[in-house]
Scaffold this motif. Sequence first.
Motif, PDB file in Angstrom:
ATOM      1  N   THR A 127       0.819  -1.218   0.000  1.00 34.68           N
ATOM      2  CA  THR A 127       0.000   0.000   0.000  1.00 34.68           C
ATOM      3  C   THR A 127       0.852   1.267   0.000  1.00 34.68           C
ATOM      4  O   THR A 127       1.609   1.509   0.944  1.00 34.68           O
ATOM      5  CB  THR A 127      -0.919   0.002   1.233  1.00 34.68           C
ATOM      6  N   LYS A 130      -0.265   7.217  -1.280  1.00 33.04           N
ATOM      7  CA  LYS A 130      -1.438   7.472  -2.126  1.00 33.04           C
ATOM      8  C   LYS A 130      -1.893   8.928  -2.220  1.00 33.04           C
ATOM      9  O   LYS A 130      -2.612   9.275  -3.149  1.00 33.04           O
ATOM     10  CB  LYS A 130      -2.655   6.632  -1.693  1.00 33.04           C
ATOM     11  N   ARG A 133      -6.604  10.491  -3.066  1.00 26.77           N
ATOM     12  CA  ARG A 133      -7.102   9.268  -3.717  1.00 26.77           C
ATOM     13  C   ARG A 133      -7.881   9.545  -5.001  1.00 26.77           C
ATOM     14  O   ARG A 133      -8.156   8.613  -5.759  1.00 26.77           O
ATOM     15  CB  ARG A 133      -8.029   8.495  -2.773  1.00 26.77           C
ATOM     16  N   SER A 134      -8.253  10.793  -5.219  1.00 32.38           N
ATOM     17  CA  SER A 134      -9.018  11.069  -6.442  1.00 32.38           C
ATOM     18  C   SER A 134      -8.100  11.304  -7.638  1.00 32.38           C
ATOM     19  O   SER A 134      -8.583  11.512  -8.748  1.00 32.38           O
ATOM     20  CB  SER A 134      -9.949  12.263  -6.227  1.00 32.38           C
TER      21      SER A 134
ATOM     22  N   ASN B 291      -8.851  12.260   2.694  1.00 36.87           N
ATOM     23  CA  ASN B 291      -8.302  11.216   1.823  1.00 36.87           C
ATOM     24  C   ASN B 291      -8.630  11.442   0.351  1.00 36.87           C
ATOM     25  O   ASN B 291      -8.114  10.713  -0.505  1.00 36.87           O
ATOM     26  CB  ASN B 291      -8.867   9.838   2.232  1.00 36.87           C
ATOM     27  N   VAL B 293     -11.662  11.014  -0.950  1.00 42.35           N
ATOM     28  CA  VAL B 293     -12.627  10.006  -1.398  1.00 42.35           C
ATOM     29  C   VAL B 293     -14.079  10.431  -1.150  1.00 42.35           C
ATOM     30  O   VAL B 293     -14.991   9.617  -1.300  1.00 42.35           O
ATOM     31  CB  VAL B 293     -12.379   8.638  -0.714  1.00 42.35           C
ATOM     32  N   THR B 389      -1.911  14.754   1.910  1.00 45.40           N
ATOM     33  CA  THR B 389      -2.580  14.263   0.700  1.00 45.40           C
ATOM     34  C   THR B 389      -2.768  15.321  -0.371  1.00 45.40           C
ATOM     35  O   THR B 389      -2.743  15.016  -1.548  1.00 45.40           O
ATOM     36  CB  THR B 389      -3.971  13.680   1.029  1.00 45.40           C
TER      37      THR B 389
END
Lengths: 468, 468, 468, 468
Positions: A127, A130, A133-134, B291, B293, B389
Amino acid sequence: MTGEQYLDSLRDGRRVALDGVLLPDVTADPGLGNAARWVATGYDRIRSGYPDGVNPIYQIPRTVEDLRARLDLVQESDVTVALTSAVLALLTAAPRLATANPAYRERILHYFEDCRRRDVRFAEVITDAKGDRSLPPGKQDDPDLYLRVVDRDGDGIVINGAKFHITMGPLVHELVVMPTKRMKPGEEQYAVACAVPVNSPGVTQIATSPHPRGSDGRSHPVSGRHTDPDSIVIFDHVHVPYERVFLDGEVEESAVVAHSLGLWERVNGVADMARLGDLLVGMAQLVAEANGVDRIPHIKDKIAEMVIYATLVRAGLEASIAGATHTEDGMIAPNELYANAAKYHAAAHYPVMVRNLHDIAGGAVATAPSMADYDNPQLRPYIDKYLRTMPGVDGYYRMRLFHLIRDVTADALGGRELVSWLQSGGGLFAQRTVTRKHYDIEAAKDLARRAGGLLDGAEPASYPDGHG
Amino acid sequence: MTGEQYLDSLRDGRRVALDGVLLPDVTADPGLGNAARWVATGYDRIRSGYPDGVNPIYQIPRTVEDLRARLDLVQESDVTVALTSAVLALLTAAPRLATANPAYRERILHYFEDCRRRDVRFAEVITDAKGDRSLPPGKQDDPDLYLRVVDRDGDGIVINGAKFHITMGPLVHELVVMPTKRMKPGEEQYAVACAVPVNSPGVTQIATSPHPRGSDGRSHPVSGRHTDPDSIVIFDHVHVPYERVFLDGEVEESAVVAHSLGLWERVNGVADMARLGDLLVGMAQLVAEANGVDRIPHIKDKIAEMVIYATLVRAGLEASIAGATHTEDGMIAPNELYANAAKYHAAAHYPVMVRNLHDIAGGAVATAPSMADYDNPQLRPYIDKYLRTMPGVDGYYRMRLFHLIRDVTADALGGRELVSWLQSGGGLFAQRTVTRKHYDIEAAKDLARRAGGLLDGAEPASYPDGHG
Amino acid sequence: MTGEQYLDSLRDGRRVALDGVLLPDVTADPGLGNAARWVATGYDRIRSGYPDGVNPIYQIPRTVEDLRARLDLVQESDVTVALTSAVLALLTAAPRLATANPAYRERILHYFEDCRRRDVRFAEVITDAKGDRSLPPGKQDDPDLYLRVVDRDGDGIVINGAKFHITMGPLVHELVVMPTKRMKPGEEQYAVACAVPVNSPGVTQIATSPHPRGSDGRSHPVSGRHTDPDSIVIFDHVHVPYERVFLDGEVEESAVVAHSLGLWERVNGVADMARLGDLLVGMAQLVAEANGVDRIPHIKDKIAEMVIYATLVRAGLEASIAGATHTEDGMIAPNELYANAAKYHAAAHYPVMVRNLHDIAGGAVATAPSMADYDNPQLRPYIDKYLRTMPGVDGYYRMRLFHLIRDVTADALGGRELVSWLQSGGGLFAQRTVTRKHYDIEAAKDLARRAGGLLDGAEPASYPDGHG
Amino acid sequence: MTGEQYLDSLRDGRRVALDGVLLPDVTADPGLGNAARWVATGYDRIRSGYPDGVNPIYQIPRTVEDLRARLDLVQESDVTVALTSAVLALLTAAPRLATANPAYRERILHYFEDCRRRDVRFAEVITDAKGDRSLPPGKQDDPDLYLRVVDRDGDGIVINGAKFHITMGPLVHELVVMPTKRMKPGEEQYAVACAVPVNSPGVTQIATSPHPRGSDGRSHPVSGRHTDPDSIVIFDHVHVPYERVFLDGEVEESAVVAHSLGLWERVNGVADMARLGDLLVGMAQLVAEANGVDRIPHIKDKIAEMVIYATLVRAGLEASIAGATHTEDGMIAPNELYANAAKYHAAAHYPVMVRNLHDIAGGAVATAPSMADYDNPQLRPYIDKYLRTMPGVDGYYRMRLFHLIRDVTADALGGRELVSWLQSGGGLFAQRTVTRKHYDIEAAKDLARRAGGLLDGAEPASYPDGHG
């Protein structure tokens, strides 16, 4: 390797931080040390059972019996046995990777032999960080948010990135690194699989561990004895020689290793959760008996629901073994459909089974005294007197039973388990999606068409009408 | 009482053990001290909002508006405000107890006035040790397994027994003791209700607290700041003067106080769980956004399910307030049917909502680094880089968000909450039973009889046929 | 209008097909006739209760008391009372529509007055044929798959299309037609709302009805007495004069009417499902008593679960009434958040409640003899003897009770209900989405931020810690 | 026997009532006739596949392969194949019954041979009228409420009573009668098992059948073609010769036959429900594709849930086959634990799967036009135009697909299925209890004891810690 040799092997200069401190010796930390000693015990136990010294975890399963033996061993052993799946996955992926570059297969076979000879253990390193995440890997504002090749020389590649949720990372020897998903053209730098020794320069781990800190470890019958640490592994310009590189830019094959691993991960997970289901039932029945409520109808109902849960998960495991098929290389592979469906069910309903357990056990799961309380001569008589319920159920036993339930389901370890059982295999959505992928939906559609007479000229299907 | 005076008042010779040690000063313990300081802040906040110095928690609610104000205060305050229900329950029970002995009512009114004057706080002291649950109090092989009167003199009674799961027992002033259930003829010694100062001779508490021990309290944003301790309270030949005795042998009335309390307990619980539902939604939405999402359909679906959960629980609270009725004394009482149904729903589905939150948040709930890791200059740059992120979501913020989720739902406090939300109100079976008791099932039967034309000559009922 | 006048009014040349036959007189069909006579009874009942002849269903609710009275009336009456929401929705939408064209408001007010004077009933005509759901109206290969304006003249518009799932379409007077969703620029022809008399030239209905056919209607205690037909309404070049056109091309306002209606639809649905919940409980309790199992713990548990279901749905209704707010026009509007959450819960769990009922009742729900069997003198003695269970529960009564349960939950009507309760309000996804939209998620996020200390300088929130 | 011979064999003077009429010829009734012709087809199909004329349903399964073949046949055939379990159960019970009376075994073997020779079919005749469920057979105020021996002579016994929910009773040859439960001393008259020809004097059946009546059978693609009738079988002084009596007063052995049957019933049920699960998935996927919603995330999620349901049920079937064991007679017996757990899961969650299907399909499940509507030339063009969605999905196909879904899940047959799937195997409580009985709870307790270190001196168990 003996258990003692294993412990020695961990004093290899690895950089592991826990609770803010870079540990000079992971085996000297109370929490990680316990975990390491548990693995060491496993080394010795497996050796003693196999006098020729060949470790069965390196045996390639070729028959249904091999598969069952392997999954039994997984249920009875520390998690590093299950983690050997990392190299099984490499072997499974090798033929496909060879189509990209024949050298990859050679390197994998050589790597496998070398590891078997050294009797080492592995972490599955998948993992990525990241970022957002979009966005895909190449669109992140920091390109390192997915692990990638940042440089190379004649001997190998240099990688940067961080990998998350690495079970047992601090206590194994080898990091088997692979992409988390299929990469797209233009993302070649992210299509990298390789094996990295834990103590390689540039590798740093930030560990977490749910073992009890500062408090009475004896009041945590499981986590006070051993727990599995996780880590974030940071790769900061780590050089990997080519003989340890198994994928290097071929985006088409970037998901092959992770996909091969997924199968083993999920069937291991089902095996562990089948056992966990039995453990939950066992704790529920013990505490119901200790409280004198095991004959009350609603208690029996709740335990029966837990029995059905444990049994369905195990049915998925058994069906996955019974329906195993052979790969082209002759390795046996458990049936993925049943394994995934059972894994999903196990993960989705685990919190409700914990709730049933707590409902049966009562508030003392949270409020039972500690072992230190029991040591205090001013308190012990009260505990003996008031935790006791009946002949055969003394206060000490019942207190310990509450400790077990709290430790496993309602404390630091229990909380980590809620997250881990759910997330292993990728979260509920991923597990559902994979199950759907392996199901023969065309056959189901055909069954419906025939039942409804929607196909001209075809013989109608039997509607499943049996209520015998 | 000011906050400072409250802290002083706890240094009164009380016997409280934590982790095996009898504490000379509960406010000096890191965990209990934090909890006490949180209550102290509440003392000061309530005082500042009510310049005349009259504490609103002692105000008898007489209108729907009073009730709503009280339940708002409960949601915004430390738990000792909710625990004032103990004296409200005594007041509610007083007329009924007076039928057994008119002195009981006088004593309760006097006790209430005295407590209001002193501005003290209470624990609800109900659950007995219980021993073998399949036997009644009088059939246990140790007669003290239910609290009882073992002796008496001209001034009062002497009691023996242990009471379990006493929230805030170590940090309040008064223990309001009552039987856990209706006693039967022959069990007169167990039909005892009274009020006992925490520091009475013979009272010992064995406390538990889910605050972090030994580890970095800053990584536990809630439990590192304050948590509510529970305790087992042991009464070892404790003398209680008659003016503090509110029931003494009248088995017919033995369940009256607990029943009066149940109403307030459950509506307080619904208020707290409505707020908890909102907190779960808030954490889920924050972490989904962090995140990247929050626009993924299955994530939105899970959050919508959590929204519906939180809203239904609050609907139960609102319906309970809107449907409140007056007691014969003019006190307003929330509707029990709606409060109980919502409490049951909240408790039964809480673990599934936690699962949704974990499914949305991902594995970093378990594996995020600690604040101590962040302090380490060798680790901080990695955390800043890899927990981040996107613009606006830096590594520090996201790490802290994971700390919050872990602390509240997946660590020591989270585990205690799983148990507590379920068990408060008596476990799912008890909550279901109470709801059923308050439901007008005869009206439902009549509706069915009329819909089916099962009553000769009666006009058929409208079947609820609206799909407008 | 009297009931008799209502029945007469349905013989107006309307084109309604049922089971393949265009009916010359809908009141002469056994199924539709029963349904019409049920509505006729309602006309007479409402008149008798309001001697001044003003029909309360046309009264605009302005206070919480009005709202409660209206929702009580909905629960007690045939579905055409609930369907009056169609004109309430037009009134609610009028101010907003007036911003597009002031004439729309005038036409609506005039239409409302005219309908009130004539005392007519309405169908809510919303759902289009829709064709391929993955394409917008303008991209369908047949442009009529969403209802649209195909022509116009100086007097009005001409519309084409089909509208699905039109409850009571065959038995009302007025079709209130509106777009099913927000249209986009370029879709002006689909942005049309209007009112069409059922007997307009070009209007054809294909009806469905779950009443018993060919079999013994007496064995269907509810559907043999009355059921609500649905229909597909086809508009084949129907001319609508401008005074009945309330939207004509303004895509911005195309969703306004449906949105206004949604509120009333869902609160009506909650009211009906609250009553349905009570009916399910009533049937469960009656059959448990008739079978002699009402004291068995697992039966009591299942009924208690049904009680909680019915109570939570009603709590949502009560909270929606208690939290009602006023529109700018002074009409009272129920709280949408609570209504939607309760509607979702009611729809999602209805099949499980039916399962509980069947589990309690046993197989005779499916296998009980019919009324015709009972009429047969060779069979009646056997039914009397073997359906009987105990004094007070004779065979006839118990047989009829099974008929009721089968009719409502396990036969043609029961099947239609499974679909209707789920789909009214738009299916679970739509209901979930609407609930989410009305929830204050920013407040929830703020609560989480404060609980976690994620806002620098802000006072930390109280974590909901009450387990009193 | 050929299909034609089978139909002839039903014209044997049997007394079967349907809808109040005693049928002179069951094959002449539209509903029962269809059902009979379906069975006749099965006779011919099985014969054609087995040219030696030996019917495989009479073959005793001795290996795992036999078992799988039998369960495949059950899934593909009409229900009378599954009902052959009645004689398998007699064979399984024979050794145990012989301990009571050796003649029972002889009679069973002789009966089996005779039936095989005649190639007849069976009904499982178990459930008594039961009267007041809170009283035992001997305490009912009518002693016939459980079937019993009321008289005897030198040739045999005379029985009275009624048996409920007898699947296919009207269309088989032999009624295999057995007690519904273990009888107690004093209840000898109720301890009776025997075989009774359907056309015996004194046997009357009151049948129910969910086939469409009066309406267009073509709009019911499954139930218009065939359905399984149920019946109540009344035994009114029926004489049974001793050679057909297999138990006669031995209360100790009274539950042996039913218990043997339970095993086969539940594994047949699991096989059928596994197939039903696939059918539900198939219908859901077909209608999602026909509506153009098969790529919408929440639709895919719902179908994936249905896939997991179908797969888990099938996993239970596969695990039950893989774990089959041999009886002492050499017959193979499926594993009961897995079969029961899967049966419970299938029954408990079936209504939710139906809900998912309806949620995906939309309201046209209830409102699609009928085949008669389609025949009407004034309506057909509208149906063609407005039920159509896209190339390849014409109006006729889509209408038929809705017919299928409605027929199977939302109409008379669908309602009967809701009840039958739940009740076959005895209701959820019975299924849960049986599962619990077959589970090795002592092993689970031992696992818990070892995990918690609750056994002094024992090696601690591995906690299932694998999150690989």
